[in-house]
Design an enzyme around this catalytic site. Structure first.
Site, PDB file in Angstrom:
ATOM      1  CE  LYS A 115     -24.946  13.593 -57.606  1.00 42.32           C
ATOM      2  NZ  LYS A 115     -26.267  13.769 -56.965  1.00 42.32           N
ATOM      3  CE  LYS A 195     -17.702  19.056 -47.309  1.00 40.79           C
ATOM      4  NZ  LYS A 195     -17.532  19.057 -48.767  1.00 40.79           N
ATOM      5  CE  LYS A 198     -27.379  23.760 -49.191  1.00 39.15           C
ATOM      6  NZ  LYS A 198     -26.089  24.447 -49.015  1.00 39.15           N
TER       7      LYS A 198
END
Length: 242
Positions: A115, A195, A198
């Site tokens: 992040k 990978k 969602k």
């Protein structure tokens, strides 16, 4: 001889997909149903709070996660299946552990570093995520924690934190858990070859409609070789997902 304790959890954020199934659910179900472990499988609703802000949505997703586990074959007579927030001692233990870890140590976590590298805001829940997960693992005395290859670090954090506690208080209170990674299903590619996730919108849902399933399958990225040409299975997304 007592059985080894197995602990695993799944975060109820959105509808489950093939990556969830092969990366976590299937091995949890197979291992738990084997009768070889004292198995604890929990729905990680506290972990979901790092992203989910709607209570009704979280409750519904929690129910769907439980139903999905049972629908996929989990034998509830052989496993303790429960909701993370039903055990308030987990968050109490997290606060105790928080006083044994340092900021630089926590900044090594992959989720935080990812992040930060993308210059995204990181809430304290996400920053502290590995400590809460350590509590999830250690409070039940886990010997074995089935994880995908990308979550190996979480088990390493749990081992470290168990050691921090044991040394700080001069006790052997917590077992040092070991990860269990089934390499053949550790990471499933999505329809674009990354990978399956969602967040990448490259997933195939477990319980989607026929129409959506066809759309997703027909969107799997492949190469320009003709159907008759030989293909390398290691590079072919269709083969790898199949």
């Amino acid at each position: 001889m007592s059985k080894q304790i197995l602990v695993s959890g799944i975060k109820p954020t959105g509808r489950l997909h093939f990556g969830n199934y092969f990366g976590a659910m299937k091995q949890n179900i197979d291992l738990s149903n084997s009768g070889g472990y004292e198995s604890y499988v929990f729905i990680a609703d506290y972990h979901a709070l790092t992203t989910v802000r709607n209570g009704d949505e979280l409750r519904q997703q929690t129910i769907e996660a439980v139903a999905s586990y049972i629908a996929c074959g989990l034998d509830v007579s052989k496993v303790i299946l429960f909701k993370q927030s039903s055990v308030p001692q987990v968050t109490e233990l997290t606060w105790i552990f928080n006083n044994l870890v340092t900021m630089p140590y926590m900044m090594r976590a992959h989720a935080f570093k990812d992040k930060e590298a993308k210059d995204q805001d990181v809430n304290v829940g996400l920053f502290d995520y590995p400590v809460l997960m350590a509590s999830d693992i250690l409070i039940y005395g886990a010997d074995i924690v089935p994880v995908g290859a990308d979550q190996k670090q979480h088990v390493e954090y749990a081992r470290d934190i168990a050691g921090f506690y044991n040394r700080a208080y001069g006790v052997e209170e917590f077992t040092l858990p070991k990860d269990l990674i089934i390499e053949s299903v550790a990471s499933l590619p999505g329809i674009d070859g990354q990978k399956m996730s969602k967040s990448y919108n490259n997933h195939i849902e477990l319980f989607c409609s026929d129409e959506d399933l066809k759309k997703r399958v027909m969107s799997i990225v492949t190469d320009s070789a003709s159907p008759e040409e030989k293909k390398n299975p290691d590079d072919n997304n269709i083969y790898r997902i199949h």
